[in-house]
Design an enzyme around this catalytic site. Structure first.
Site, PDB file in Angstrom:
ATOM      1  N   GLY A 188      -4.168   2.140  -0.859  1.00  0.00           N
ATOM      2  CA  GLY A 188      -3.200   2.083   0.230  1.00  0.00           C
ATOM      3  C   GLY A 188      -1.958   2.895  -0.071  1.00  0.00           C
ATOM      4  CG  ASN A 189       0.805   2.647  -3.430  1.00  0.00           C
ATOM      5  OD1 ASN A 189       0.477   1.620  -4.002  1.00  0.00           O
ATOM      6  ND2 ASN A 189       2.026   2.821  -2.935  1.00  0.00           N
ATOM      7  CB  SER A 190      -4.212   7.213  -1.318  1.00  0.00           C
ATOM      8  OG  SER A 190      -4.886   6.762  -2.459  1.00  0.00           O
ATOM      9  CG  ASP A 210      -7.069  13.913  -2.208  1.00  0.00           C
ATOM     10  OD1 ASP A 210      -7.657  13.843  -1.110  1.00  0.00           O
ATOM     11  OD2 ASP A 210      -6.654  12.916  -2.814  1.00  0.00           O
ATOM     12  CG  HIS A 223      -8.572  10.064  -0.768  1.00  0.00           C
ATOM     13  ND1 HIS A 223      -7.667  10.613  -1.646  1.00  0.00           N
ATOM     14  CD2 HIS A 223      -8.245   8.756  -0.685  1.00  0.00           C
ATOM     15  CE1 HIS A 223      -6.841   9.680  -2.075  1.00  0.00           C
ATOM     16  NE2 HIS A 223      -7.169   8.530  -1.498  1.00  0.00           N
TER      17      HIS A 223
END
EC number: 3.4.21.107
Length: 474
Positions: free
Chosen positions: A214-216, A143, A113
Site C-alpha cells: 500500500g506504500n508502493s 517500475d 505495479h
C-alpha cells in the site's frame, strides 16, 4: 561533606535533564514537513475485471453458488480447488497503492505495479475527494508510471536531488499501507546504488523506513521536504516490513516520466553485452589490481559493442569518464544515454588498458535468447589436469549459439572441473583468457595452466555466459 551530599543529587538531576534535552535536540521534528507535504500525497485504487475461474463441480464438494455469502467466502479461502462461478461471470480485482502530485494541472507519479492492467484508476486526495485518473504511460523496467487527473491548482510536492542524499541521512515516507491513508514513517538511508536482481536499470536507495503493501508508489522525503525517491519494494520473508526498503531515485523517475509524458514510452541506450561482477579471483586472472569494473561475458554479434570492438573478456572500467565500480553501474549509465550517442570506454584487455568508442544502440523490447547446446559429434579430448572430457561443437551448434568456437563438456570427472560445478552440455569458449576454437586448443591450454594462481574459464550454459575461476594445486 553534608553540603556536597546535598548538592550531588541536584548535579545528577541536572546532568540527566541536560542529556534528555540533548537527545531531543538531535532527533528531527517532522511535523512541519508532514503538514506541508501531505496534501500532495494521494491514495491510488484500481479495479480490474477478470473472468471468474470456472471449475467443474467435484464429488464431495458443494457448489459455491448455492451457499450463503459467509460460507462461500470460508470455502474459497480454505479449499482452493473449490468450484466457483460455473456461469463464467466476471469478477472485479482491486488493489491499493500510493502516489504524489508533481504538477498543479494533475500529473501524478506512482509505481507501474500499482496500476498495471487496471481498467479503472481512482486517485483519492487528502480531502477525501476522488478523481478518475488516465494512464499516460508506464515503464515496467523502472517500475514508474505517470497518471493524469483533471484539475487546476492542485497541491504539489517539491522535487529534490537523490544523488545528494548521504548514507545515514534521515528520510520520511507518507503513504497508504494496507489502506491506512497518509501514514507517516521515518528512518535513515541505509545504502545507495543498490542493484536488485529483477531491476537492472534502477540504482535503488535502501532505507530502514517502514514500508508495507500500500506504500508502493508513495514519496520518500528528505528533511527539506523534497521528494528524493518513490517507494517501490521491500525485502521480506513474512510479507511485511523487515527493515529493508527500496526506493527509486528521483532522477531516474523524472527521466522516465519526461519520456512517458512526451512519447508514452521509454527508450533506453543499449550496448549489446552480457556482463558479470569482477571478484577477487577474476581480478587476479585478468591482471587487475583489485576487483572493479564490469566483465564482458558475452557480446551480441553486430550489436553496438561488437561494432565498437568490445571483446569477450574485456573489463569495462569507465564509461564517458564515470567509473564502473560494480558491474551494476554499467546498465544504469548506458540506459541513461540516447541511442546514436557516442560513448567512450576504458577497458582492460590482456592486462593492458585500452580506449574504445561505441555508438549506443536502442534497448530492444525483449532480450534475445540463445539456444542451448545439444548432442555433439566430432573429436574428443580429455584433460586429466581439469578432470573433464570435451568434444567439438558442430557447425549447426555454432550457428545456433552464435559462436565462432568453443568445445562442449561431455563428461565431468573428479577434479577442478567438478569442484567449480561444470556439467555435461556446458560450452567452454575461453580458458585462461585464451579463446578455445577446438578440442586440440583446449588440451594445449589446459596443459599449460599455471599452478597456485587464479585461472578464468568462460562457460556458456543454457544460453547464458559467465566467467568462473579456479586454482590448480601443486
Amino acid at each position: 561533606m553534608r553540603n556536597l551530599k546535598s548538592v550531588t543529587p541536584l548535579l545528577m538531576a541536572a546532568l540527566l535533564w541536560g542529556q534528555s534535552l540533548l537527545a531531543q535536540a538531535s532527533l528531527p521534528d517532522f511535523t512541519a514537513l508532514v503538514e506541508e507535504a501531505s496534501p500532495a500525497v494521494v491514495n491510488i485504487s484500481t479495479r480490474q475485471k477478470m473472468p471468474e475461474r470456472s471449475v467443474a463441480a467435484q464429488p464431495g464438494l458443494p457448489d459455491l453458488e448455492g451457499l450463503p455469502p459467509m460460507f462461500r467466502e470460508f470455502f474459497e479461502r480454505s479449499i482452493p480447488q473449490m468450484p466457483r462461478n460455473p456461469g463464467g461471470r466476471q469478477r472485479e480485482a482491486q488493489s491499493l497503492g500510493s502516489g504524489f502530485i508533481i504538477s498543479a494541472d494533475g500529473y501524478v507519479l506512482t509505481n507501474n505495479h500499482v496500476v498495471a492492467d487496471a481498467d479503472e484508476i481512482i486517485v483519492r486526495l487528502s480531502d477525501r475527494s476522488e478523481l478518475e485518473a488516465k494512464l499516460i504511460g508506464a515503464d515496467p523496467r523502472s517500475d514508474v508510471a505517470l497518471l493524469k487527473v483533471e484539475g487546476k491548482g492542485l497541491p504539489t510536492v517539491r522535487l529534490g536531488k537523490s544523488d545528494e542524499l548521504k548514507v545515514g541521512e534521515w528520510v520520511l515516507a507518507i503513504g497508504s499501507p494496507f489502506g491506512f491513508d497518509h501514514s507517516v514513517t521515518a528512518g535513515i538511508v541505509s545504502a545507495k546504488g543498490r542493484n536488485l536482481p529483477s531491476d537492472s536499470y534502477v540504482p535503488f536507495i535502501q532505507t530502514d523506513v517502514a514500508i508495507n503493501p500500500g506504500n508502493s508508489g508513495g514519496p520518500l522525503f528528505n528533511l527539506k521536504g523534497e521528494v528524493v525517491g518513490i517507494n517501490s519494494q521491500i525485502f521480506t520473508r513474512s510479507g511485511g516490513f523487515m527493515g529493508l526498503s527500496f526506493a527509486i531515485p528521483m532522477e531516474v523517475a523524472l527521466q522516465v516520466s519526461e519520456q512517458l509524458k512526451a512519447d508514452g514510452k521509454v527508450t533506453r541506450g543499449w550496448l549489446g553485452v552480457v556482463i558479470q561482477e569482477v571478484n577477487k579471483d577474476l581480478a587476479e586472472s585478468f591482471g587487475l589490481d583489485r576487483p572493479a569494473g564490469a566483465l564482458v561475458a558475452q557480446v551480441l554479434e553486430d550489436g553496438p559493442a561488437d561494432k565498437g570492438g568490445l571483446q569477450v573478456g574485456d573489463v569495462i572500467l569507465s564509461l564517458n569518464g564515470k567509473p564502473i565500480v560494480m558491474s551494476a553501474d554499467l546498465p544504469h549509465l548506458v540506459g541513461g544515454l540516447k541511442p546514436g550517442e557516442k560513448a567512450e570506454m576504458d577497458v582492460v584487455r590482456d592486462g593492458s588498458r585500452k580506449k574504445l568508442k561505441v555508438t549506443i544502440g536502442t534497448l530492444p523490447e525483449e532480450g534475445q535468447e540463445l539456444a542451448a547446446a545439444g548432442s555433439t559429434k566430432g573429436g574428443e579430448r580429455s584433460s586429466n589436469r581439469l578432470g573433464v572430457t570435451v568434444v567439438e561443437l558442430t557447425a549447426e551448434q555454432k550457428k545456433g549459439l552464435d559462436l565462432r568456437g568453443g568445445v562442449v563438456v561431455k563428461e565431468v570427472l573428479s577434479g577442478p572441473a567438478a569442484m567449480i560445478g561444470l556439467r555435461p552440455g556446458d560450452v567452454i569458449t575461453h580458458l585462461n583468457n585464451q579463446a578455445i576454437d577446438s578440442t586440440a586448443t583446449f588440451a594445449k591450454v589446459a596443459q599449460e595452466l599455471p599452478k597456485n594462481r587464479s585461472v578464468s574459464m568462460r562457460v556458456l550454459r543454457q544460453g547464458r555466459a559467465s566467467f568462473i575461476t579456479f586454482k590448480l594445486a601443486e
